[in-house]
Design an enzyme around this catalytic site. Structure first.
Site, PDB file in Angstrom:
ATOM      1  N   HIS A 151      13.217  20.473  12.232  1.00 22.12           N
ATOM      2  CA  HIS A 151      13.138  19.064  12.521  1.00 22.12           C
ATOM      3  C   HIS A 151      12.766  17.997  11.268  1.00 22.12           C
ATOM      4  CE1 HIS A 151      15.816  19.284  16.403  1.00 22.12           C
ATOM      5  NE2 HIS A 151      15.914  18.017  15.393  1.00 22.12           N
ATOM      6  N   LYS A 155       9.357  13.947  13.973  1.00 19.00           N
ATOM      7  CA  LYS A 155       9.626  13.703  14.586  1.00 19.00           C
ATOM      8  C   LYS A 155       8.685  14.085  15.716  1.00 19.00           C
ATOM      9  CE  LYS A 155      12.900  16.701  17.991  1.00 19.00           C
ATOM     10  NZ  LYS A 155      13.471  15.857  18.718  1.00 19.00           N
TER      11      LYS A 155
HETATM   12  N1  LIG Z   1      21.229  12.745  21.515  1.00 15.06           N
HETATM   13  C1  LIG Z   1      21.363  12.199  20.017  1.00 15.06           C
HETATM   14  O1  LIG Z   1      21.964  13.025  19.022  1.00 15.06           O
HETATM   15  C2  LIG Z   1      19.749  12.520  18.298  1.00 15.06           C
HETATM   16  C3  LIG Z   1      18.359  12.255  19.025  1.00 15.06           C
HETATM   17  N2  LIG Z   1      18.072  11.392  18.764  1.00 15.06           N
HETATM   18  C4  LIG Z   1      16.568  11.425  19.497  1.00 15.06           C
HETATM   19  O2  LIG Z   1      16.523   9.975  19.206  1.00 15.06           O
HETATM   20  C5  LIG Z   1      15.049   9.246  19.116  1.00 15.06           C
HETATM   21  C6  LIG Z   1      14.768   8.157  18.021  1.00 15.06           C
HETATM   22  O3  LIG Z   1      14.829   8.991  16.611  1.00 15.06           O
HETATM   23  P1  LIG Z   1      14.668   8.227  15.429  1.00 15.06           P
HETATM   24  O4  LIG Z   1      15.509   7.212  14.965  1.00 15.06           O
HETATM   25  O5  LIG Z   1      14.310   9.456  14.396  1.00 15.06           O
HETATM   26  O6  LIG Z   1      13.481   7.863  15.654  1.00 15.06           O
HETATM   27  P2  LIG Z   1      12.709   6.146  14.523  1.00 15.06           P
HETATM   28  O7  LIG Z   1      10.877   6.392  15.215  1.00 15.06           O
HETATM   29  O8  LIG Z   1      13.470   6.853  13.444  1.00 15.06           O
HETATM   30  O9  LIG Z   1      13.281   5.216  15.489  1.00 15.06           O
HETATM   31  C7  LIG Z   1      12.485   4.699  16.792  1.00 15.06           C
HETATM   32  C8  LIG Z   1      12.630   3.323  16.774  1.00 15.06           C
HETATM   33  O10 LIG Z   1      12.150   3.315  18.778  1.00 15.06           O
HETATM   34  C9  LIG Z   1      11.400   1.775  18.603  1.00 15.06           C
HETATM   35  N3  LIG Z   1      11.096   1.496  19.877  1.00 15.06           N
HETATM   36  C10 LIG Z   1       9.979   2.655  20.697  1.00 15.06           C
HETATM   37  N4  LIG Z   1       9.519   1.248  21.720  1.00 15.06           N
HETATM   38  C11 LIG Z   1      10.990   1.018  21.792  1.00 15.06           C
HETATM   39  C12 LIG Z   1      11.074   0.457  23.061  1.00 15.06           C
HETATM   40  N5  LIG Z   1      10.680   0.271  24.292  1.00 15.06           N
HETATM   41  N6  LIG Z   1      12.413  -0.368  23.226  1.00 15.06           N
HETATM   42  C13 LIG Z   1      13.247  -0.048  21.837  1.00 15.06           C
HETATM   43  N7  LIG Z   1      12.448   0.514  20.853  1.00 15.06           N
HETATM   44  C14 LIG Z   1      11.756   0.913  20.506  1.00 15.06           C
HETATM   45  C15 LIG Z   1      10.775   2.229  17.622  1.00 15.06           C
HETATM   46  O11 LIG Z   1      10.452   0.909  16.778  1.00 15.06           O
HETATM   47  C16 LIG Z   1      11.275   2.455  16.156  1.00 15.06           C
HETATM   48  O12 LIG Z   1      11.834   1.665  15.456  1.00 15.06           O
HETATM   49  C17 LIG Z   1      14.426  10.109  19.246  1.00 15.06           C
HETATM   50  O13 LIG Z   1      14.091  10.761  20.427  1.00 15.06           O
HETATM   51  C18 LIG Z   1      14.592  11.829  18.943  1.00 15.06           C
HETATM   52  O14 LIG Z   1      14.599  12.625  19.232  1.00 15.06           O
HETATM   53  C19 LIG Z   1      17.994  11.961  17.367  1.00 15.06           C
HETATM   54  C20 LIG Z   1      18.580  12.054  16.586  1.00 15.06           C
HETATM   55  C21 LIG Z   1      19.506  12.834  17.381  1.00 15.06           C
HETATM   56  O1  LIG Z   2      14.259  13.782  16.376  1.00 21.75           O
HETATM   57  C1  LIG Z   2      16.246  14.279  16.115  1.00 21.75           C
HETATM   58  O2  LIG Z   2      16.143  14.149  14.583  1.00 21.75           O
HETATM   59  C2  LIG Z   2      16.942  15.385  17.069  1.00 21.75           C
HETATM   60  N1  LIG Z   2      16.777  14.582  18.125  1.00 21.75           N
HETATM   61  C3  LIG Z   2      17.708  15.120  19.117  1.00 21.75           C
HETATM   62  C4  LIG Z   2      16.795  16.347  19.638  1.00 21.75           C
HETATM   63  O3  LIG Z   2      15.847  16.217  19.585  1.00 21.75           O
HETATM   64  O4  LIG Z   2      17.365  17.674  19.943  1.00 21.75           O
HETATM   65  C5  LIG Z   2      19.060  15.590  17.919  1.00 21.75           C
HETATM   66  C6  LIG Z   2      19.046  16.129  17.183  1.00 21.75           C
HETATM   67  O5  LIG Z   2      18.456  17.511  17.371  1.00 21.75           O
HETATM   68  C7  LIG Z   2      17.965  15.550  16.162  1.00 21.75           C
END
Ligand SMILES: NC(=O)C1=CN([C@@H]2O[C@H](COP(=O)(O)OP(=O)(O)OC[C@H]3O[C@@H](n4cnc5c(N)ncnc54)[C@H](O)[C@@H]3O)[C@@H](O)[C@H]2O)C=CC1
Ligand SMILES: O=C(O)C1=N[C@H](C(=O)O)C[C@H](O)C1
Length: 261
Positions: A151, A155
């Site tokens: 990643h 992350k």
């Molecule tokens: N399930 C999937 O397909 C995917 C999951 N993810 C996950 O999504 C999450 C976010 O990833 P990114 O966007 O890369 O992170 P990021 O750090 O770019 O964005 C997270 C945002 O959440 C905000 N935040 C923090 N606490 C909060 C709260 N209590 N309520 C609302 N907003 C809050 C932060 O200020 C930040 O703007 C991670 O856990 C990542 O692993 C990421 C990509 C795909």
């Molecule tokens: O943090 C990310 O970017 C992602 N998080 C998810 C994970 O923890 O598996 C999904 C994807 O891999 C992107």
């Protein structure tokens, strides 16, 4: 129209999700939430100047008629957010990773009590959903397996939610056993990776990467590698859209996008 609130909208995934929701003809964006936000309305941003949507910076101030809560926030925030959504009869569609098994179980019990449908998807990308299913099938025949997830270096959680879920799915068909030499010793701590029922999981964090996973199987005189790559966060959006469309037809909190496909 499905009324949608996006939590974490200032982040990488949240911003991509806002764009998807605004472009989708069946969705209406009725609120966005992020404690980092400075603006009161989305239309204060040049790219959304014609979009009148309230911005919330704390759960306490959220007054909304949203039907679906899409969450891409942080491991430290997602549990309370999901609880809030369920208690307010808003269906959570959770992409945020890093919750403990106990937290997930508590949310599932709450969803049942409130009769609210919801989804936790460790990965919304179809290539990752297929990889997990193929890996589970392969493990029936090749039980010695290691997982490498790669990643971007911003992350927060390791191993990734996808890697943990892959290991859990494989564990459904594979008897737990130690792999490698029974006498092996790490001369540098962590060299053999994390241990899930004897399966080793390795987490790589590098600039330039988005989200990638390899599952490696070894057998007598042969090997199989299954790999998926998300090169762009757009790869997650069709899965998020499917979940947003369908989730209100359910009354339980499910794990994995495959439940809705
Ligand atoms: N399930 C999937 O397909 C995917 C999951 N993810 C996950 O999504 C999450 C976010 O990833 P990114 O966007 O890369 O992170 P990021 O750090 O770019 O964005 C997270 C945002 O959440 C905000 N935040 C923090 N606490 C909060 C709260 N209590 N309520 C609302 N907003 C809050 C932060 O200020 C930040 O703007 C991670 O856990 C990542 O692993 C990421 C990509 C795909
Ligand atoms: O943090 C990310 O970017 C992602 N998080 C998810 C994970 O923890 O598996 C999904 C994807 O891999 C992107």
């Amino acid at each position: 129209m499905v009324k949608v609130l996006v939590a974490g909208f200032k982040g990488r995934m949240g911003n991509t999700t806002v764009q998807m929701v605004l472009e989708h003809e069946d969705f209406e964006l009725v609120g966005v939430f992020d404690p980092c936000a400075k603006e009161k309305n989305l239309n204060e941003n040049a790219e959304y100047k014609d979009t009148d949507v309230p911005v919330y910076v704390s759960r306490e101030e959220i007054k909304t008629d949203a039907e679906v809560w899409i969450d891409f926030t942080a491991p430290s925030a997602v549990f309370e957010n999901a609880k809030f959504a369920l208690e307010n009869h808003i269906s959570p569609v959770i992409g945020t990773t890093g919750m403990s098994d106990d937290q997930v179980a508590e949310l599932q019990a709450l969803a049942k009590k409130e009769h609210v449908g919801g989804l936790i998807a460790p990965n919304f990308g179809i290539s990752a959903v297929l990889l997990m299913q193929f890996a589970k099938k392969a493990a029936e025949y090749l039980p010695d397996v290691e997982i490498i997830e790669m990643h971007h270096d911003n992350k927060l959680d390791a191993p990734s939610g996808t890697a943990i879920n892959t290991a859990k799915m494989i564990a459904e068909v594979r008897k737990a056993h130690k792999q490698g030499n029974p006498d092996e010793k790490e001369t540098l701590a962590g060299a053999r990776g994390a241990d899930y029922e004897g399966m080793r999981i390795h987490a790589v964090r590098l600039p330039g990467y988005v989200a990638h996973e390899q599952v490696l199987f070894g057998g007598k005189g042969e090997a199989l590698t299954i790999r998926q790559d998300s090169f762009d966060r757009i790869s997650f959006m069709s899965g998020v859209a499917v979940a947003t469309e369908k989730i209100r037809n359910y009354d339980e909190l499910m794990i994995g996008l495959e439940n809705l496909l």
